[in-house]
Motif scaffolding. Sequence first.
Motif, PDB file in Angstrom:
ATOM      1  N   TYR A 190      27.394  46.017  37.245  1.00 29.70           N
ATOM      2  CA  TYR A 190      27.939  44.858  37.513  1.00 29.70           C
ATOM      3  C   TYR A 190      29.102  45.172  38.549  1.00 29.70           C
ATOM      4  O   TYR A 190      29.768  44.519  39.172  1.00 29.70           O
ATOM      5  CB  TYR A 190      28.750  44.076  36.411  1.00 29.70           C
ATOM      6  N   LEU A 191      29.338  46.492  38.612  1.00 27.60           N
ATOM      7  CA  LEU A 191      30.378  47.012  39.534  1.00 27.60           C
ATOM      8  C   LEU A 191      29.904  46.943  41.214  1.00 27.60           C
ATOM      9  O   LEU A 191      30.756  47.002  41.943  1.00 27.60           O
ATOM     10  CB  LEU A 191      30.797  48.585  39.205  1.00 27.60           C
ATOM     11  N   THR A 192      28.703  46.692  41.270  1.00 27.87           N
ATOM     12  CA  THR A 192      28.118  47.023  42.535  1.00 27.87           C
ATOM     13  C   THR A 192      28.708  45.870  43.520  1.00 27.87           C
ATOM     14  O   THR A 192      28.701  45.961  44.631  1.00 27.87           O
ATOM     15  CB  THR A 192      26.685  47.058  42.597  1.00 27.87           C
ATOM     16  N   ARG A 193      29.149  44.730  42.997  1.00 30.28           N
ATOM     17  CA  ARG A 193      29.345  43.613  43.873  1.00 30.28           C
ATOM     18  C   ARG A 193      30.747  43.897  44.371  1.00 30.28           C
ATOM     19  O   ARG A 193      30.998  43.385  45.489  1.00 30.28           O
ATOM     20  CB  ARG A 193      29.599  42.445  43.138  1.00 30.28           C
ATOM     21  N   SER A 194      31.575  44.768  43.787  1.00 36.02           N
ATOM     22  CA  SER A 194      32.735  44.944  44.393  1.00 36.02           C
ATOM     23  C   SER A 194      33.105  46.198  45.482  1.00 36.02           C
ATOM     24  O   SER A 194      32.696  47.160  45.199  1.00 36.02           O
ATOM     25  CB  SER A 194      33.794  45.301  42.997  1.00 36.02           C
ATOM     26  N   GLU A 195      33.525  45.569  46.747  1.00 39.41           N
ATOM     27  CA  GLU A 195      33.631  46.561  47.779  1.00 39.41           C
ATOM     28  C   GLU A 195      35.148  46.833  48.042  1.00 39.41           C
ATOM     29  O   GLU A 195      35.386  47.828  48.605  1.00 39.41           O
ATOM     30  CB  GLU A 195      33.256  45.841  49.024  1.00 39.41           C
TER      31      GLU A 195
ATOM     32  N   GLU B 125      42.263  56.017  27.698  1.00 45.42           N
ATOM     33  CA  GLU B 125      40.876  55.472  27.280  1.00 45.42           C
ATOM     34  C   GLU B 125      40.656  54.726  28.746  1.00 45.42           C
ATOM     35  O   GLU B 125      41.561  54.224  29.384  1.00 45.42           O
ATOM     36  CB  GLU B 125      40.964  54.490  26.191  1.00 45.42           C
ATOM     37  N   ILE B 126      39.144  54.580  29.040  1.00 44.19           N
ATOM     38  CA  ILE B 126      38.749  53.943  30.065  1.00 44.19           C
ATOM     39  C   ILE B 126      37.615  52.828  29.353  1.00 44.19           C
ATOM     40  O   ILE B 126      36.735  53.600  28.624  1.00 44.19           O
ATOM     41  CB  ILE B 126      38.088  54.675  31.165  1.00 44.19           C
ATOM     42  N   HIS B 127      37.558  51.749  29.907  1.00 43.78           N
ATOM     43  CA  HIS B 127      36.841  50.750  29.251  1.00 43.78           C
ATOM     44  C   HIS B 127      36.209  49.935  30.625  1.00 43.78           C
ATOM     45  O   HIS B 127      36.925  49.586  31.472  1.00 43.78           O
ATOM     46  CB  HIS B 127      37.285  49.657  28.128  1.00 43.78           C
ATOM     47  N   TYR B 128      34.872  49.745  30.600  1.00 41.00           N
ATOM     48  CA  TYR B 128      34.167  49.047  31.577  1.00 41.00           C
ATOM     49  C   TYR B 128      33.873  47.714  30.965  1.00 41.00           C
ATOM     50  O   TYR B 128      33.299  47.373  29.811  1.00 41.00           O
ATOM     51  CB  TYR B 128      32.905  49.738  32.188  1.00 41.00           C
TER      52      TYR B 128
ATOM     53  N   GLY C  40      37.333  44.279  42.976  1.00 42.73           N
ATOM     54  CA  GLY C  40      37.483  44.726  41.675  1.00 42.73           C
ATOM     55  C   GLY C  40      38.778  45.083  41.117  1.00 42.73           C
ATOM     56  O   GLY C  40      39.705  45.361  41.799  1.00 42.73           O
ATOM     57  N   MET C  41      39.261  44.542  39.946  1.00 47.21           N
ATOM     58  CA  MET C  41      40.456  45.016  39.289  1.00 47.21           C
ATOM     59  C   MET C  41      40.386  45.927  38.211  1.00 47.21           C
ATOM     60  O   MET C  41      39.576  46.035  37.464  1.00 47.21           O
ATOM     61  CB  MET C  41      41.045  43.709  38.663  1.00 47.21           C
ATOM     62  N   ILE C  42      41.285  47.031  38.529  1.00 46.88           N
ATOM     63  CA  ILE C  42      41.673  48.251  37.626  1.00 46.88           C
ATOM     64  C   ILE C  42      43.013  47.947  37.031  1.00 46.88           C
ATOM     65  O   ILE C  42      43.953  48.113  37.760  1.00 46.88           O
ATOM     66  CB  ILE C  42      41.428  49.541  38.360  1.00 46.88           C
ATOM     67  N   PHE C  43      43.122  47.456  35.966  1.00 42.38           N
ATOM     68  CA  PHE C  43      44.363  47.843  35.235  1.00 42.38           C
ATOM     69  C   PHE C  43      44.652  49.017  34.785  1.00 42.38           C
ATOM     70  O   PHE C  43      43.810  49.561  33.956  1.00 42.38           O
ATOM     71  CB  PHE C  43      44.510  46.772  34.131  1.00 42.38           C
TER      72      PHE C  43
ATOM     73  N   SER D  66      37.521  44.622  36.111  1.00 40.31           N
ATOM     74  CA  SER D  66      36.206  45.367  35.926  1.00 40.31           C
ATOM     75  C   SER D  66      36.433  46.440  34.841  1.00 40.31           C
ATOM     76  O   SER D  66      35.344  47.029  34.270  1.00 40.31           O
ATOM     77  CB  SER D  66      35.866  45.470  37.140  1.00 40.31           C
ATOM     78  N   ILE D  67      37.565  47.184  35.246  1.00 40.15           N
ATOM     79  CA  ILE D  67      38.001  48.656  34.558  1.00 40.15           C
ATOM     80  C   ILE D  67      39.129  48.349  34.006  1.00 40.15           C
ATOM     81  O   ILE D  67      40.290  48.004  34.646  1.00 40.15           O
ATOM     82  CB  ILE D  67      37.698  49.721  35.584  1.00 40.15           C
TER      83      ILE D  67
END
Length: 729
Positions: free
Chosen positions: A460-465, A531-534, A497-500, A522-523
Amino acid sequence: MNRKLDILHFSLHGLIRGQNLELGRDPDTGGQCLYVLELVKALAKHEQVSRVTLVTRRVFDPRVSDDYAEAVEDLGDGADIRRIEAGTRRYLRKEVLWRHLDAFIDGTLAWLRRERRVPDLIHAHYADAGYVGRQVAAVLGVPFAFTGHSLGRVKRQRLIDGGVDEETIERKYNLAVRIEAEELSLEAASMVCTSTRQEVEEQYSMYDRYAEESMRVIPPGVDLTRFDGEGNTEAYESVDAKMKRFLNDPSKPAVFTIARADERKNLTGLVRAFGNNAWLRENANLVLVGGNRETLKKLPSGARKVWTELLRLIDDLDLYGVCAVPKQHQSQEVPEFYRWAAARKGVFVNPAFTEPFGLTLLEAAAANLPLVATNDGGPRDILANCKNGTLVDAMDDKAIGDAIEEIVAEPDHQQKLAKNGAENVRRFYSWDAHVDSYLSELSKVLPAEPRSREPGSRQYLTRSEHWIVMDLPPHLEEEPPELVERWRQLFREGEVGMIFATGLSYSEARDVIERLEMPRPSILITGLGAEIHYGWKTPIKDEIWNRQARLRWNRDGVVDAFKDFPGLSMQPEERQHELKVSLLLDEGVKCTRESLQRHLREAGLSAKVMITSGCFVDVLPIRSGKDVAVRYIEMKWGIDPARVYCYGTYGNDSAVIRGRLLSAVAADSDPVLRRLRERPRLYHCSQPGLAGFFEGLDHYRFFEDQPPPLPAEEYYSEDEEVPAIEIEP
């Protein structure tokens, strides 16, 4: 170890190319450059190695050869040099490289990502490469090895002993940054390679994170093939012609040295030792090869000072006709200088005040020259093994002269020492012997199974450029509703894509995001990188990251270490994590991150300390942190840093925003962020909160696919003060 190894060696400063090294051009282009280059070449020929790359800095500068601007240089046998751009494109001395090292990390990861390459080991040489290498190794989850070559604590002590005040030392050499980088490298290293026991016992032992069990003494290698056979006739004749310009009788025994024109090399001591010894003045010649120079005016200030003193001494002692000081030489002439001196039954002298390595001593031994060398560091081991000379006190000019005379005045003794050296240097210091020892020690720290070379599925991450990295906004309820809605709308189409990245625990972060109806990330990076969650609806925890972050982590030990520390108390249980210890610093208590870090090191603990807003103290595993987590994600998911916008508000964001990400600092951010120097990829917003967030987006024209260039050129002259910076763990 049955598998074929892929190894990266990092050596950042100086000028490195595959052929014709410009050794002695400046203080940064010396023995380390030659050693690392030859180690890489020798490793590539070994049957256990499939590929080895020397990673260094790419330089575009009219003052140096275009060779250093080539991105890739093939060395043969599966070895190559890879040059990475970082910051200014000009050639810089090592003391001013520090501010560009975070960009070097990102550039290295981008290159590895393009090649889909995950090496088996990263080995860094010197403190600057250690700062880069340990973080790249942490992102990739591979073992890290470190060689200091020369150490900042040792240099600072010797400068103080020499009468230089500490303020001047720091202004000129930036040693606080270098020493901290060395501490961090020692802390993260699975293997620390040294040349001698003296380095281990007298130099590395000065560090808080010195660990005897990680030290490996591996005698250095030398390319002996350069001293086999008759050599290069044309180059030899060129050397002979150079000598005849200076010497009345070139047939006399040669007292020879080759070294950088650096005060630590004590070339002036050798001139005094020779000039004040009547027998040597009458019966020998002195040959000093101190790098290339056109005019004194064009030399760096340090080398200019040394040469000015040398030429004054030669004149004062009236050594004309018995002292040669050639101005220029080619790299192919270096072996011929040794041969020329050996043919005249001479002696090689290393009078340096300190010599951790001693490469020239090995070359001299291979060329059939006896040795007179400083009783410090590498020479002790070399002469003990080769039995080909005398150790002397570098501060005692008379003792140096007497030792030289004792060898040169007895031809039979001179020949016996020369024979011992030629035989034993090939026994103890050939590259084959060095590489065998190196790989044997390496096998003890490599995992039994190689790390997977396949990057993660993007799904699902492929959509975010385009990607945005930020902490949870601290005052979202107080923000203007139209700004909040504009912020949420950015992520509704799935193209951004959002990475908090937050210090909150995973459960806390999810609660806040849901309660305040923030964009679903997204992440999600939580616990300051613990920790990292997707994903959101069905989140997936990154177990590889979790396992790697636990390296050398001793949570109970950290809690015990700070249990009775004045002014510190534990934060509530909900703020704690198995991979994070959160503490609170009492108001009014003066305590620096460095002092807390030192306290952990003295307790024998590998961890790193962060302070946010002057009172929140977090202790993390050595391979954790927001910055390492973000770079790990970029590497794993193939995200281009030029398509990542990072908005910084908290002090723990500082290490994230200093690289190649398009970073902005909120006007109401922690003071530590506002003090960071603005540059092309670090923008200081004039507005706080979400207003500043959008100000930064507009500044970068983020969605126009035209990221700003890499940092613009900056140049510091050799005499300019080094800009003070801080480095984070």
